[in-house]
Design a protein around this motif. Structure first.
Motif, mmCIF file in Angstrom:
data_model
loop_
_atom_site.group_PDB
_atom_site.id
_atom_site.type_symbol
_atom_site.label_atom_id
_atom_site.label_comp_id
_atom_site.label_asym_id
_atom_site.label_seq_id
_atom_site.Cartn_x
_atom_site.Cartn_y
_atom_site.Cartn_z
ATOM 1 N N TRP A 205 0.845 -1.195 0.000
ATOM 2 C CA TRP A 205 0.000 0.000 0.000
ATOM 3 C C TRP A 205 0.889 1.256 0.000
ATOM 4 C CZ3 TRP A 205 -2.574 -3.123 4.320
ATOM 5 C CH2 TRP A 205 -3.647 -3.857 3.815
ATOM 6 N N CYS A 206 0.332 2.391 -0.392
ATOM 7 C CA CYS A 206 1.107 3.641 -0.389
ATOM 8 C C CYS A 206 1.579 3.961 1.041
ATOM 9 C CB CYS A 206 0.260 4.818 -0.856
ATOM 10 S SG CYS A 206 -0.546 4.596 -2.441
ATOM 11 N N CYS B 268 -0.804 4.947 4.204
ATOM 12 C CA CYS B 268 -2.194 4.537 3.934
ATOM 13 C C CYS B 268 -2.839 4.021 5.219
ATOM 14 C CB CYS B 268 -2.202 3.440 2.871
ATOM 15 S SG CYS B 268 -3.847 2.760 2.587
ATOM 16 N N ASN C 259 -4.853 1.715 5.484
ATOM 17 C CA ASN C 259 -4.989 0.256 5.460
ATOM 18 C C ASN C 259 -3.970 -0.436 6.370
ATOM 19 O OD1 ASN C 259 -7.196 -0.285 3.742
ATOM 20 N ND2 ASN C 259 -5.945 0.157 1.947
ATOM 21 N N CYS D 73 -7.999 -1.305 -3.143
ATOM 22 C CA CYS D 73 -6.790 -1.380 -2.321
ATOM 23 C C CYS D 73 -7.011 -2.301 -1.127
ATOM 24 C CB CYS D 73 -6.391 0.014 -1.858
ATOM 25 S SG CYS D 73 -6.044 1.152 -3.218
ATOM 26 N N ASN E 85 -12.617 5.258 2.690
ATOM 27 C CA ASN E 85 -11.693 6.376 2.388
ATOM 28 C C ASN E 85 -12.290 7.399 1.431
ATOM 29 O OD1 ASN E 85 -11.578 5.056 -0.016
ATOM 30 N ND2 ASN E 85 -9.446 4.408 0.137
ATOM 31 N N GLY F 228 -9.505 4.362 -4.667
ATOM 32 C CA GLY F 228 -8.056 4.562 -4.703
ATOM 33 C C GLY F 228 -7.372 3.776 -5.816
ATOM 34 N N GLN G 24 -10.773 5.751 6.928
ATOM 35 C CA GLN G 24 -9.416 5.359 6.523
ATOM 36 C C GLN G 24 -8.776 6.450 5.674
ATOM 37 O OE1 GLN G 24 -9.332 2.528 3.353
ATOM 38 N NE2 GLN G 24 -7.244 3.217 2.975
ATOM 39 N N CYS H 64 -6.664 8.163 2.974
ATOM 40 C CA CYS H 64 -5.991 7.773 1.734
ATOM 41 C C CYS H 64 -5.109 8.963 1.344
ATOM 42 C CB CYS H 64 -7.009 7.478 0.631
ATOM 43 S SG CYS H 64 -6.275 7.333 -1.016
ATOM 44 N N PRO H 65 -3.847 8.983 1.805
ATOM 45 C CA PRO H 65 -3.013 10.165 1.591
ATOM 46 C C PRO H 65 -2.705 10.425 0.125
ATOM 47 C CG PRO H 65 -1.738 8.375 2.574
ATOM 48 C CD PRO H 65 -3.164 7.945 2.595
ATOM 49 N N THR H 66 -2.887 9.426 -0.717
ATOM 50 C CA THR H 66 -2.563 9.625 -2.137
ATOM 51 C C THR H 66 -3.662 10.382 -2.879
ATOM 52 O OG1 THR H 66 -1.233 7.624 -2.103
ATOM 53 C CG2 THR H 66 -1.918 8.412 -4.270
HETATM 54 FE FE1 SF4 Z 1 -4.089 3.465 0.385
HETATM 55 FE FE2 SF4 Z 1 -5.092 5.381 -1.139
HETATM 56 FE FE3 SF4 Z 1 -2.745 4.277 -1.778
HETATM 57 FE FE4 SF4 Z 1 -5.000 2.881 -2.016
HETATM 58 S S1 SF4 Z 1 -4.450 4.732 -3.192
HETATM 59 S S2 SF4 Z 1 -3.079 2.137 -1.131
HETATM 60 S S3 SF4 Z 1 -6.220 3.616 -0.280
HETATM 61 S S4 SF4 Z 1 -3.214 5.516 0.053
#
Ligand code: SF4
Length: 295
Positions: free
Chosen positions: A15-16, A19, A21, A50, A120, A124, A197, A199-201
């Motif tokens: 995962w990023c 995250c 998760n 994700c 989130n 994602g 949750q 989701c920093p991305t």
């Molecule tokens: Fe997590 Fe968002 Fe990356 Fe998916 S896109 S792994 S939810 S940070």
């Protein structure tokens, strides 16, 4: 007590960075360890997204299913072998978009399965589109214009669908989340745990800073009593009404904790057992292949 390491696989968790998760996975591993559930007696089912990778990173039986279909997979597994602890880890898009019909029908059945909703507010895996839990008028960074549709409230729809355990947790409050997971797993019936949750991305609206200012714990109010104790019609109506009103709270303050628990509703497998005595007498591992003549 078993260590959470027992529930880890040796796969790289991809995962990023940061995250939410990660927090959900760790809380789940800790919860299973504290409940001392053997990995071979646990099944983790996911859809696509994700969150779907949870089953890869959890040392238990795992099914990485089709988009939106985590719940029906899990239902088949639980009916075939009621002795298993069956958990669905799936995202908001998966459970409340394409899988929304399954989510509602599952509540009606009160099957003893735990649904952990990774909430989130975005898709994602497909680059940050609005999911069903993003509110109307909100715009996360990948969207060209603000969201044109209003949200599906996971808590409200679970209460309306008949889930008998309904709660909300936060991915970064790992000890609290672990306790909510343990309570959901111990409950005998359909459980929803909506897990906020980050989701920093892709989600630049609901960040850890946002949640830090808004989240509060329901249990901090000593008068909050979400558990049905007598099972009377009047008591159930009162608890459900209070839970529903609380579920509408979303803004400057967002409640986290248990909204509603009703231990008085018969589970689906208990209903099957009453209707078909054969189901209750066949060893669980063979129930899925039972024939009308009992062979
Ligand atoms: Fe997590 Fe968002 Fe990356 Fe998916 S896109 S792994 S939810 S940070």
């Amino acid at each position: 007590m078993a260590s959470e390491a027992k529930y880890k696989t040796d796969l790289w968790v991809d995962w990023c960075p940061a995250c939410g998760n990660f927090g959900i996975l760790l809380a789940l591993q800790k919860a299973l360890a504290e409940l001392e559930l053997p990995p071979e007696k646990v099944v983790d089912v996911s859809g696509i997204g994700c969150s779907g990778k949870t089953s890869h990173f959890l040392n238990a039986n795992g099914v990485h299913g089709l988009h939106g279909r985590g719940i029906p997979f899990a239902e088949g597994i639980k009916i075939a072998n009621p002795e298993l602890t069956v958990i669905v880890n799936a995202g908001d898009g998966d459970l409340l978009g394409i899988g929304a019909g399954h989510f509602v029908a599952f509540g009606r059945r009160n099957l003893d399965i735990k649904v952990f909703l990774h909430d989130n507010q975005v898709y994602g895996l497909t680059k940050g589109q609005a999911s069903p839990t993003l509110r109307k008028g909100e715009k996360v960074k990948a969207m060209p214009i603000p969201n044109m549709q209003d949200w599906v409230n996971p808590i409200s729809i679970a209460l309306a669908s008949g889930f008998t355990f309904v709660a909300r947790g936060y991915a970064l409050w790992i000890d609290d989340l672990k306790e909510l997971m343990k309570a959901a797993i111990k409950h005998k019936g359909a459980a929803l745990l909506d897990i906020l949750q980050p989701c920093p991305t892709y989600n630049n609206l609901y960040t850890p800073d946002t949640y830090k200012d808004k989240l509060y714990k329901l249990e901090a109010d000593k008068s909050w009593d979400p558990i049905v104790k007598e099972g009377t019609k009047e008591e159930i109506e009162e608890k459900l009404s209070k839970a529903y009103i609380k579920s509408q709270e979303w803004g400057d303050k967002i409640p986290v904790g248990i909204f509603y628990v009703n231990p008085y509703v018969e589970t689906y497998t208990d209903t099957i057992s009453k209707l078909n005595p054969l189901y209750a007498t066949i060893p669980p591992a063979k129930q899925s292949i039972a024939k009308d003549d009992g062979t």
